[in-house]
Motif scaffolding. Structure first.
Motif, PDB file in Angstrom:
ATOM      1  N   GLN A 102     -60.054  18.867  64.656  1.00 48.69           N
ATOM      2  CA  GLN A 102     -59.111  19.565  63.787  1.00 48.69           C
ATOM      3  C   GLN A 102     -59.689  20.940  63.490  1.00 48.69           C
ATOM      4  N   ASP A 103     -58.822  21.873  63.152  1.00 51.85           N
ATOM      5  CA  ASP A 103     -59.327  23.200  62.824  1.00 51.85           C
ATOM      6  C   ASP A 103     -60.106  23.135  61.504  1.00 51.85           C
ATOM      7  N   PRO A 104     -60.871  24.156  61.177  1.00 52.37           N
ATOM      8  CA  PRO A 104     -61.701  24.126  59.969  1.00 52.37           C
ATOM      9  C   PRO A 104     -60.915  24.005  58.668  1.00 52.37           C
ATOM     10  N   TRP A 105     -59.605  24.176  58.719  1.00 49.17           N
ATOM     11  CA  TRP A 105     -58.776  24.053  57.525  1.00 49.17           C
ATOM     12  C   TRP A 105     -58.086  22.698  57.465  1.00 49.17           C
ATOM     13  N   GLY A 106     -58.465  21.790  58.363  1.00 45.19           N
ATOM     14  CA  GLY A 106     -57.960  20.419  58.331  1.00 45.19           C
ATOM     15  C   GLY A 106     -56.653  20.191  59.066  1.00 45.19           C
ATOM     16  N   ASN A 107     -56.216  21.155  59.861  1.00 40.45           N
ATOM     17  CA  ASN A 107     -54.972  21.014  60.622  1.00 40.45           C
ATOM     18  C   ASN A 107     -55.283  20.760  62.095  1.00 40.45           C
ATOM     19  N   PRO A 108     -54.377  20.096  62.806  1.00 38.59           N
ATOM     20  CA  PRO A 108     -54.615  19.906  64.243  1.00 38.59           C
ATOM     21  C   PRO A 108     -54.471  21.234  64.988  1.00 38.59           C
ATOM     22  N   TYR A 109     -55.253  21.389  66.049  1.00 40.45           N
ATOM     23  CA  TYR A 109     -55.068  22.543  66.924  1.00 40.45           C
ATOM     24  C   TYR A 109     -53.746  22.374  67.655  1.00 40.45           C
ATOM     25  N   LEU A 110     -53.061  23.465  67.893  1.00 40.57           N
ATOM     26  CA  LEU A 110     -51.766  23.438  68.560  1.00 40.57           C
ATOM     27  C   LEU A 110     -51.959  23.732  70.041  1.00 40.57           C
ATOM     28  N   TYR A 111     -51.206  23.025  70.875  1.00 42.04           N
ATOM     29  CA  TYR A 111     -51.352  23.135  72.327  1.00 42.04           C
ATOM     30  C   TYR A 111     -49.982  23.221  72.965  1.00 42.04           C
ATOM     31  N   LEU A 112     -49.809  24.220  73.822  1.00 43.02           N
ATOM     32  CA  LEU A 112     -48.569  24.383  74.581  1.00 43.02           C
ATOM     33  C   LEU A 112     -48.902  24.569  76.050  1.00 43.02           C
ATOM     34  N   MET A 113     -48.201  23.826  76.906  1.00 43.70           N
ATOM     35  CA  MET A 113     -48.357  23.987  78.348  1.00 43.70           C
ATOM     36  C   MET A 113     -46.982  23.837  78.983  1.00 43.70           C
ATOM     37  N   PRO A 114     -46.443  24.844  79.619  1.00 44.02           N
ATOM     38  CA  PRO A 114     -47.081  26.134  79.879  1.00 44.02           C
ATOM     39  C   PRO A 114     -47.118  26.979  78.611  1.00 44.02           C
ATOM     40  N   THR A 124     -54.744  27.953  66.480  1.00 40.80           N
ATOM     41  CA  THR A 124     -54.571  27.533  65.101  1.00 40.80           C
ATOM     42  C   THR A 124     -53.956  28.700  64.349  1.00 40.80           C
ATOM     43  N   TYR A 125     -53.170  28.401  63.344  1.00 39.23           N
ATOM     44  CA  TYR A 125     -52.559  29.454  62.535  1.00 39.23           C
ATOM     45  C   TYR A 125     -53.486  29.961  61.432  1.00 39.23           C
ATOM     46  N   GLY A 126     -54.678  29.414  61.314  1.00 41.15           N
ATOM     47  CA  GLY A 126     -55.615  29.875  60.292  1.00 41.15           C
ATOM     48  C   GLY A 126     -55.409  29.176  58.964  1.00 41.15           C
ATOM     49  N   ALA A 127     -55.962  29.764  57.923  1.00 41.04           N
ATOM     50  CA  ALA A 127     -55.995  29.129  56.606  1.00 41.04           C
ATOM     51  C   ALA A 127     -54.613  28.896  56.008  1.00 41.04           C
ATOM     52  N   ASP A 128     -53.691  29.826  56.219  1.00 46.35           N
ATOM     53  CA  ASP A 128     -52.376  29.689  55.588  1.00 46.35           C
ATOM     54  C   ASP A 128     -51.398  28.835  56.387  1.00 46.35           C
ATOM     55  N   GLY A 129     -51.742  28.501  57.641  1.00 46.11           N
ATOM     56  CA  GLY A 129     -50.872  27.660  58.461  1.00 46.11           C
ATOM     57  C   GLY A 129     -49.596  28.343  58.917  1.00 46.11           C
ATOM     58  N   GLY A 135     -57.327  38.414  58.973  1.00 46.17           N
ATOM     59  CA  GLY A 135     -58.541  37.808  58.441  1.00 46.17           C
ATOM     60  C   GLY A 135     -58.513  36.303  58.585  1.00 46.17           C
ATOM     61  N   VAL A 136     -58.743  35.610  57.491  1.00 46.72           N
ATOM     62  CA  VAL A 136     -58.809  34.151  57.504  1.00 46.72           C
ATOM     63  C   VAL A 136     -57.433  33.522  57.762  1.00 46.72           C
ATOM     64  N   ASN A 137     -56.360  34.281  57.573  1.00 45.27           N
ATOM     65  CA  ASN A 137     -54.997  33.789  57.798  1.00 45.27           C
ATOM     66  C   ASN A 137     -54.466  34.128  59.189  1.00 45.27           C
ATOM     67  N   ALA A 138     -55.273  34.769  60.013  1.00 44.50           N
ATOM     68  CA  ALA A 138     -54.821  35.195  61.348  1.00 44.50           C
ATOM     69  C   ALA A 138     -54.696  34.008  62.289  1.00 44.50           C
ATOM     70  N   THR A 139     -53.773  34.130  63.233  1.00 45.53           N
ATOM     71  CA  THR A 139     -53.654  33.141  64.303  1.00 45.53           C
ATOM     72  C   THR A 139     -54.803  33.360  65.257  1.00 45.53           C
ATOM     73  N   ILE A 140     -55.527  32.291  65.547  1.00 41.78           N
ATOM     74  CA  ILE A 140     -56.664  32.356  66.472  1.00 41.78           C
ATOM     75  C   ILE A 140     -56.295  31.511  67.677  1.00 41.78           C
ATOM     76  N   GLY A 141     -56.253  32.142  68.855  1.00 44.11           N
ATOM     77  CA  GLY A 141     -55.864  31.421  70.055  1.00 44.11           C
ATOM     78  C   GLY A 141     -56.772  31.741  71.231  1.00 44.11           C
ATOM     79  N   ASN A 142     -56.654  30.932  72.277  1.00 45.74           N
ATOM     80  CA  ASN A 142     -57.508  31.138  73.462  1.00 45.74           C
ATOM     81  C   ASN A 142     -57.230  32.491  74.116  1.00 45.74           C
ATOM     82  N   TRP A 143     -56.151  33.137  73.822  1.00 42.34           N
ATOM     83  CA  TRP A 143     -55.827  34.436  74.391  1.00 42.34           C
ATOM     84  C   TRP A 143     -56.420  35.608  73.613  1.00 42.34           C
ATOM     85  N   ASN A 144     -56.834  35.398  72.368  1.00 43.90           N
ATOM     86  CA  ASN A 144     -57.321  36.522  71.582  1.00 43.90           C
ATOM     87  C   ASN A 144     -58.768  36.366  71.094  1.00 43.90           C
TER      88      ASN A 144
END
Length: 146
Positions: A102-114, A124-129, A135-144
């Motif tokens: 789970q992400d550090p804020w207790g939410n599942p990581y999101l996965y899309l294929m394709p 993950t959408y970060g702290a605010d979901g 910052g801490v509310n930013a979307t963090i993804g494998n692309w960025n």
């Protein structure tokens, strides 16, 4: 008699002014150091999310090498832990993770294929979901991830 006088002087302790100087120094240090330490938990969560995404992305790459495709969105990241029973058959399936993190804020990581940013999106959408943010509310993804 002089040695007695020196012993008494050495045992007196600190004066009020000396104690006040120490208190002021500690207060100044607290004002400078505490705000810097307060931001550390958020920074640590962001770093943890990036490390998790890199680790799971590597497991997804291995899954593709073994099975010739990534798990579908419906199969999700669970396909890295338990052999999928639906969707494309995973003929050479191997357990690649002990559990889905789970992400550090207790939410599942999101996965899309394709994915919209590549072969797959893991994020993950970060702290605010909520998508976006800073910052801490930013979307963090494998692309960025840098």
């Amino acid at each position: 008699m002089k040695t007695n006088h020196l012993k008494q002087k050495a045992q007196r302790g600190f004066t009020l002014i000396e104690l006040m100087v120490v208190v002021v120094i500690l207060a100044v240090l607290a004002v400078v150091v505490v705000p810097n330490l307060m931001d550390r938990p958020d920074e640590a969560r962001i770093v943890k999310a990036k490390q998790d995404i890199n680790a799971v992305s590597s497991a997804l790459q291995l899954y593709k090498l073994d099975n010739y495709n990534y798990p579908t969105t419906d199969q999700g990241l669970e396909a890295l832990v338990v052999k999928p029973t639906d969707g494309p058959e995973a003929k050479n399936w191997k357990k690649l993770l002990d559990s889905v993190p789970q992400d550090p804020w207790g939410n599942p990581y999101l996965y899309l294929m394709p994915g919209t940013h590549g072969a797959f999106d893991l994020f993950t959408y970060g702290a605010d979901g909520v998508d976006g943010g800073e910052g801490v509310n930013a979307t963090i993804g494998n692309w960025n991830i840098k």
